[in-house]
Design an enzyme around this catalytic site. Sequence first.
Site, mmCIF file in Angstrom:
data_model
loop_
_atom_site.group_PDB
_atom_site.id
_atom_site.type_symbol
_atom_site.label_atom_id
_atom_site.label_comp_id
_atom_site.label_asym_id
_atom_site.label_seq_id
_atom_site.Cartn_x
_atom_site.Cartn_y
_atom_site.Cartn_z
ATOM 1 C CD GLU A 1 1.048 12.336 -8.651
ATOM 2 O OE1 GLU A 1 0.762 12.991 -7.843
ATOM 3 O OE2 GLU A 1 1.291 11.000 -8.980
ATOM 4 C CG ASN B 1 -1.508 4.723 2.185
ATOM 5 O OD1 ASN B 1 -2.367 5.105 1.602
ATOM 6 N ND2 ASN B 1 -0.455 4.231 1.448
ATOM 7 C CE LYS C 1 -3.730 6.689 -1.413
ATOM 8 N NZ LYS C 1 -3.032 5.499 -1.041
ATOM 9 C CE1 TYR D 1 -1.747 5.750 -6.519
ATOM 10 C CE2 TYR D 1 -4.086 5.873 -6.811
ATOM 11 C CZ TYR D 1 -2.902 5.843 -5.981
ATOM 12 O OH TYR D 1 -3.035 6.209 -4.657
#
Length: 165
Positions: free
Chosen positions: A142, A128, A10, A50
């Site tokens: 995904e 995270n 991320k 998402y």
Amino acid sequence: MIERTLVLVKPDGVARGLIGEIISRFEQRGLKIAGLKIVRAPEELIAKHYDHDDIVKRKGEFVWKKLMKGLTNQIVVAMVVEGIEAISFVRKICGDTEPRAAPPGTIRGDFAHHGYAYADAKNIPVNNLVHASSDAKDAEREIKIWFKKDEILSYKRADEAWHYG
Ligand code: ADP
Ligand code: MG
């Protein structure tokens, strides 16, 4: 039994220079990197990645909004990680969603200490470092979002016999 799963480094992991470290965590366990790219992720990609209804049901609309804001137009590294029961195993290597709760030895437990209470107070996503598909259905969905078929490669690693027997 050999599975493929999607992992994202991320924006916080990219910004902190942890791309290599995070890839190593998977590589050194014998998992194979079958696809790899760095992208600036547009809004529609994050909105597909998402599942809105799933996040709202499990976490609430406020988390969905925070995720959209936190990841849209940011740089992420996407990879397809392959190995024996890779989907659950990769989640284990990543550690709990909340870094405060993630045990040392996991990616989230070694490199972050964010908690839900703090993230909520600041109205930011829990930083995270990584995303990993949660189950087989999500992994399939995904991987297709981030990779074309010909961007995922099969090859042999020299140490493969030691990991696969
Ligand atoms: P995971 O990434 O471990 O699969 P979830 O799918 O439950 O976790 O949530 C997706 C992401 O949303 C998390 O990785 C985290 O960045 C963020 N998140 C989850 N819960 C919260 C929360 N209460 N406050 C802020 N961000 C959250
Ligand atoms: Mg998830």
